[in-house]
Design a protein around this motif. Structure first.
Motif, PDB file in Angstrom:
ATOM      1  N   PRO A  86       8.032  -2.015   2.525  1.00 34.13           N
ATOM      2  CA  PRO A  86       8.243  -0.873   1.623  1.00 34.13           C
ATOM      3  C   PRO A  86       6.963  -0.455   0.895  1.00 34.13           C
ATOM      4  N   ARG A  87       6.159  -1.420   0.498  1.00 30.86           N
ATOM      5  CA  ARG A  87       4.925  -1.093  -0.227  1.00 30.86           C
ATOM      6  C   ARG A  87       3.898  -0.440   0.702  1.00 30.86           C
ATOM      7  N   LEU A  88       3.827  -0.905   1.951  1.00 34.41           N
ATOM      8  CA  LEU A  88       2.904  -0.279   2.897  1.00 34.41           C
ATOM      9  C   LEU A  88       3.322   1.163   3.189  1.00 34.41           C
ATOM     10  N   PHE A  89       4.625   1.400   3.324  1.00 34.73           N
ATOM     11  CA  PHE A  89       5.100   2.771   3.518  1.00 34.73           C
ATOM     12  C   PHE A  89       4.689   3.646   2.335  1.00 34.73           C
ATOM     13  N   ALA A  90       4.858   3.126   1.117  1.00 31.89           N
ATOM     14  CA  ALA A  90       4.492   3.893  -0.080  1.00 31.89           C
ATOM     15  C   ALA A  90       2.989   4.172  -0.113  1.00 31.89           C
ATOM     16  N   LEU A  91       2.168   3.171   0.224  1.00 36.70           N
ATOM     17  CA  LEU A  91       0.721   3.366   0.254  1.00 36.70           C
ATOM     18  C   LEU A  91       0.325   4.386   1.315  1.00 36.70           C
ATOM     19  N   GLN A  92       0.968   4.304   2.469  1.00 30.90           N
ATOM     20  CA  GLN A  92       0.660   5.250   3.530  1.00 30.90           C
ATOM     21  C   GLN A  92       0.998   6.679   3.095  1.00 30.90           C
TER      22      GLN A  92
END
Length: 189
Positions: A24-30
């Motif tokens: 979820p955090r990688l999706f948000a960063l992307q």
């Protein structure tokens, strides 16, 4: 046969608690930065990408989970190694394999030792055109309770759009902050 491999991959994702934390955090960063993000894990003397979130400019190989590179050639590998004790870092730098992917790949072990030390001081590692030309890689280690990492979150950007200074200013703080929010429940050595 290929379906069995997909079942095994699915089982890995479900069984690996770090993956469910990171996704979820990688999706948000992307979404926030608009660049490619990955979860890199140490695998013997290499890093293996266990999560890949590509962007439009990403080449096909850069989208595949399971791709490996010698840890010493990557920002992810150097970020992970930067958290290890001095003896383990020195052993890795002296003995682990390196490969030359581009004319700019750092293969000098003294320079690699300096890059790992710089990552230890900064809390993140940078690589410049080492795996792909015109690409900057940045990675921050995800630490276990003992302070040692076995994984890192990694971002790749194109030098056509990003300078090293901009990566340091805009991406490094976000990546370091994100990596600190994860807890690696993996084995503590």
């Amino acid at each position: 046969m290929s379906n069995q491999w997909l079942h095994m991959a699915y089982a890995h994702y479900i069984a690996e608690p770090l993956t469910s934390q990171v996704m979820p955090r990688l999706f948000a960063l992307q979404q926030q930065i608009g660049q490619s993000f990955n979860l890199a894990e140490i695998c013997d003397t290499s890093i293996i990408y266990s999560v890949r979130l590509p962007v439009q400019r990403t080449n096909f190989e850069g989208t595949l989970v399971g791709r490996t590179h010698p840890a010493l050639n990557t920002s992810g590998g150097r970020a992970i190694l930067s958290t290890w004790d001095v003896e383990a870092r020195q052993n890795a730098v002296q003995n682990w394999p390196v490969a030359e992917y581009t004319p700019r790949t750092t293969t000098d072990r003294g320079e690699i030792a300096e890059l790992v030390e710089q990552a230890r001081q900064d809390g993140f590692a940078l690589s410049f055109q080492e795996i792909l030309l015109n690409e900057i890689g940045i990675a921050a280690p995800i630490k276990a309770s003992n302070g040692k990492a076995r994984a890192a979150i990694h971002c790749s950007v194109s030098m056509a759009d990003w300078s090293v200074e901009r990566v340091r200013k805009e991406i490094a703080p976000l990546l370091v902050d994100a990596a600190r929010t994860f807890f690696d429940p993996g084995e503590d050595d």
